[in-house]
Design a protein around this motif. Sequence first.
Motif, PDB file in Angstrom:
ATOM      1  N   GLY A 109     -11.835   7.258  -7.762  1.00 37.13           N
ATOM      2  CA  GLY A 109     -13.106   7.752  -8.311  1.00 37.13           C
ATOM      3  C   GLY A 109     -14.218   7.776  -7.281  1.00 37.13           C
ATOM      4  N   PHE A 110     -14.283   6.749  -6.454  1.00 36.38           N
ATOM      5  CA  PHE A 110     -15.309   6.684  -5.418  1.00 36.38           C
ATOM      6  C   PHE A 110     -15.161   7.862  -4.458  1.00 36.38           C
ATOM      7  CE2 PHE A 110     -16.623   5.340  -1.122  1.00 36.38           C
ATOM      8  CZ  PHE A 110     -17.960   5.037  -1.363  1.00 36.38           C
ATOM      9  N   TYR A 111     -13.957   8.125  -3.985  1.00 34.57           N
ATOM     10  CA  TYR A 111     -13.746   9.184  -3.000  1.00 34.57           C
ATOM     11  C   TYR A 111     -13.811  10.578  -3.608  1.00 34.57           C
ATOM     12  CZ  TYR A 111     -12.990   5.661   0.495  1.00 34.57           C
ATOM     13  OH  TYR A 111     -13.191   4.623   1.356  1.00 34.57           O
ATOM     14  N   ARG A 112     -13.445  10.704  -4.860  1.00 35.53           N
ATOM     15  CA  ARG A 112     -13.531  12.016  -5.516  1.00 35.53           C
ATOM     16  C   ARG A 112     -14.973  12.503  -5.589  1.00 35.53           C
ATOM     17  NH1 ARG A 112      -9.009  11.905 -10.113  1.00 35.53           N
ATOM     18  NH2 ARG A 112      -7.340  12.649  -8.783  1.00 35.53           N
ATOM     19  N   LYS A 113     -15.922  11.597  -5.755  1.00 34.09           N
ATOM     20  CA  LYS A 113     -17.315  12.047  -5.875  1.00 34.09           C
ATOM     21  C   LYS A 113     -17.841  12.693  -4.591  1.00 34.09           C
ATOM     22  CE  LYS A 113     -19.728   7.657  -5.039  1.00 34.09           C
ATOM     23  NZ  LYS A 113     -20.531   6.608  -5.654  1.00 34.09           N
ATOM     24  N   PHE A 114     -17.114  12.513  -3.489  1.00 31.04           N
ATOM     25  CA  PHE A 114     -17.489  13.161  -2.228  1.00 31.04           C
ATOM     26  C   PHE A 114     -16.689  14.438  -1.993  1.00 31.04           C
ATOM     27  CE2 PHE A 114     -18.180   8.586  -1.672  1.00 31.04           C
ATOM     28  CZ  PHE A 114     -19.543   8.597  -1.451  1.00 31.04           C
ATOM     29  N   GLY A 115     -15.783  14.749  -2.900  1.00 30.66           N
ATOM     30  CA  GLY A 115     -14.993  15.961  -2.780  1.00 30.66           C
ATOM     31  C   GLY A 115     -13.583  15.761  -2.252  1.00 30.66           C
ATOM     32  N   PHE A 116     -13.180  14.529  -2.011  1.00 32.14           N
ATOM     33  CA  PHE A 116     -11.820  14.282  -1.553  1.00 32.14           C
ATOM     34  C   PHE A 116     -10.852  14.470  -2.715  1.00 32.14           C
ATOM     35  CE2 PHE A 116     -14.265  11.955   1.605  1.00 32.14           C
ATOM     36  CZ  PHE A 116     -13.636  12.336   2.771  1.00 32.14           C
ATOM     37  N   TYR A 117      -9.707  15.038  -2.422  1.00 32.73           N
ATOM     38  CA  TYR A 117      -8.657  15.178  -3.411  1.00 32.73           C
ATOM     39  C   TYR A 117      -7.393  14.552  -2.835  1.00 32.73           C
ATOM     40  CZ  TYR A 117      -7.724  19.240  -0.446  1.00 32.73           C
ATOM     41  OH  TYR A 117      -7.504  20.056   0.628  1.00 32.73           O
ATOM     42  N   GLN A 118      -6.490  14.174  -3.717  1.00 36.03           N
ATOM     43  CA  GLN A 118      -5.291  13.479  -3.276  1.00 36.03           C
ATOM     44  C   GLN A 118      -4.241  14.445  -2.749  1.00 36.03           C
ATOM     45  OE1 GLN A 118      -4.309  11.098  -6.743  1.00 36.03           O
ATOM     46  NE2 GLN A 118      -5.181   9.323  -5.731  1.00 36.03           N
ATOM     47  N   MET A 119      -3.600  14.019  -1.686  1.00 33.74           N
ATOM     48  CA  MET A 119      -2.470  14.735  -1.101  1.00 33.74           C
ATOM     49  C   MET A 119      -1.404  13.685  -0.818  1.00 33.74           C
ATOM     50  SD  MET A 119      -4.319  17.268   1.619  1.00 33.74           S
ATOM     51  CE  MET A 119      -2.809  18.145   1.969  1.00 33.74           C
ATOM     52  N   LEU A 120      -0.177  14.118  -0.752  1.00 34.11           N
ATOM     53  CA  LEU A 120       0.892  13.206  -0.396  1.00 34.11           C
ATOM     54  C   LEU A 120       0.668  12.744   1.041  1.00 34.11           C
ATOM     55  CD1 LEU A 120       3.506  11.864  -1.249  1.00 34.11           C
ATOM     56  CD2 LEU A 120       4.727  13.883  -0.395  1.00 34.11           C
ATOM     57  N   SER A 121       0.763  11.462   1.248  1.00 30.26           N
ATOM     58  CA  SER A 121       0.510  10.893   2.566  1.00 30.26           C
ATOM     59  C   SER A 121       1.427   9.706   2.763  1.00 30.26           C
ATOM     60  CB  SER A 121      -0.956  10.458   2.652  1.00 30.26           C
ATOM     61  OG  SER A 121      -1.213   9.839   3.882  1.00 30.26           O
ATOM     62  N   GLY A 122       1.577   9.303   3.976  1.00 35.37           N
ATOM     63  CA  GLY A 122       2.354   8.117   4.269  1.00 35.37           C
ATOM     64  C   GLY A 122       1.675   7.294   5.340  1.00 35.37           C
ATOM     65  N   GLN A 123       1.975   6.033   5.355  1.00 37.37           N
ATOM     66  CA  GLN A 123       1.395   5.150   6.355  1.00 37.37           C
ATOM     67  C   GLN A 123       2.430   4.113   6.729  1.00 37.37           C
ATOM     68  OE1 GLN A 123      -2.694   3.830   5.909  1.00 37.37           O
ATOM     69  NE2 GLN A 123      -2.071   1.749   6.406  1.00 37.37           N
ATOM     70  N   LEU A 124       2.490   3.761   7.987  1.00 34.89           N
ATOM     71  CA  LEU A 124       3.390   2.745   8.488  1.00 34.89           C
ATOM     72  C   LEU A 124       2.583   1.775   9.340  1.00 34.89           C
ATOM     73  CD1 LEU A 124       6.248   1.597   9.152  1.00 34.89           C
ATOM     74  CD2 LEU A 124       6.273   3.205  11.089  1.00 34.89           C
ATOM     75  N   ASN A 125       2.527   0.523   8.944  1.00 31.46           N
ATOM     76  CA  ASN A 125       1.882  -0.513   9.757  1.00 31.46           C
ATOM     77  C   ASN A 125       2.957  -1.088  10.663  1.00 31.46           C
ATOM     78  OD1 ASN A 125      -0.327   0.007   8.210  1.00 31.46           O
ATOM     79  ND2 ASN A 125      -0.258  -1.896   7.063  1.00 31.46           N
ATOM     80  N   THR A 126       2.689  -1.198  11.955  1.00 27.27           N
ATOM     81  CA  THR A 126       3.706  -1.635  12.905  1.00 27.27           C
ATOM     82  C   THR A 126       3.627  -3.122  13.216  1.00 27.27           C
ATOM     83  OG1 THR A 126       2.324  -1.016  14.779  1.00 27.27           O
ATOM     84  CG2 THR A 126       3.894   0.635  13.938  1.00 27.27           C
ATOM     85  N   TYR A 127       2.606  -3.799  12.762  1.00 27.44           N
ATOM     86  CA  TYR A 127       2.543  -5.265  12.910  1.00 27.44           C
ATOM     87  C   TYR A 127       1.563  -5.819  11.919  1.00 27.44           C
ATOM     88  CZ  TYR A 127      -1.629  -4.373  15.762  1.00 27.44           C
ATOM     89  OH  TYR A 127      -2.848  -3.960  16.230  1.00 27.44           O
TER      90      TYR A 127
END
Length: 127
Positions: A109-127
């Motif tokens: 909700g916080f990010y949507r008010k700035f116009g961000f929309y969800q997309m498929l994403s991935g993240q990998l933390n290496t440590y």
Amino acid sequence: MTYLSNAPVSPILLSDLRETVGWDRMDAEYGNSALASYYHIAVYDGDKLIGYIDSVSNGVTDAYIQDLMVHPAYQGQGIGTELMQRMIAVLKERRIYMISVIYEERLTGFYRKFGFYQMLSGQLNTY
């Protein structure tokens, strides 16, 4: 409160703020001279760092907003919103085509008010 753009920020103060919001301190990373920011904004209450936002970018097509933090004692006062508005305004002014951010689902909700929309994403933390 004072908002400072692209001014040096103490790595210790950044690590302290990260810890206060419940994140890893990342002392070594913030102290690394190779760490570069495209644009960042720090918020101070006197000498106390109470808010921060950073971005990385290739300077033309893409920018990634990271590390939006507001000290818990100052949350709910519009500081995070102000930081996002300022950051987005600068990136638009610099004609960055695409702005990305990774956030927890509870913050949608916080990010949507700035116009961000969800997309498929991935993240990998290496440590």
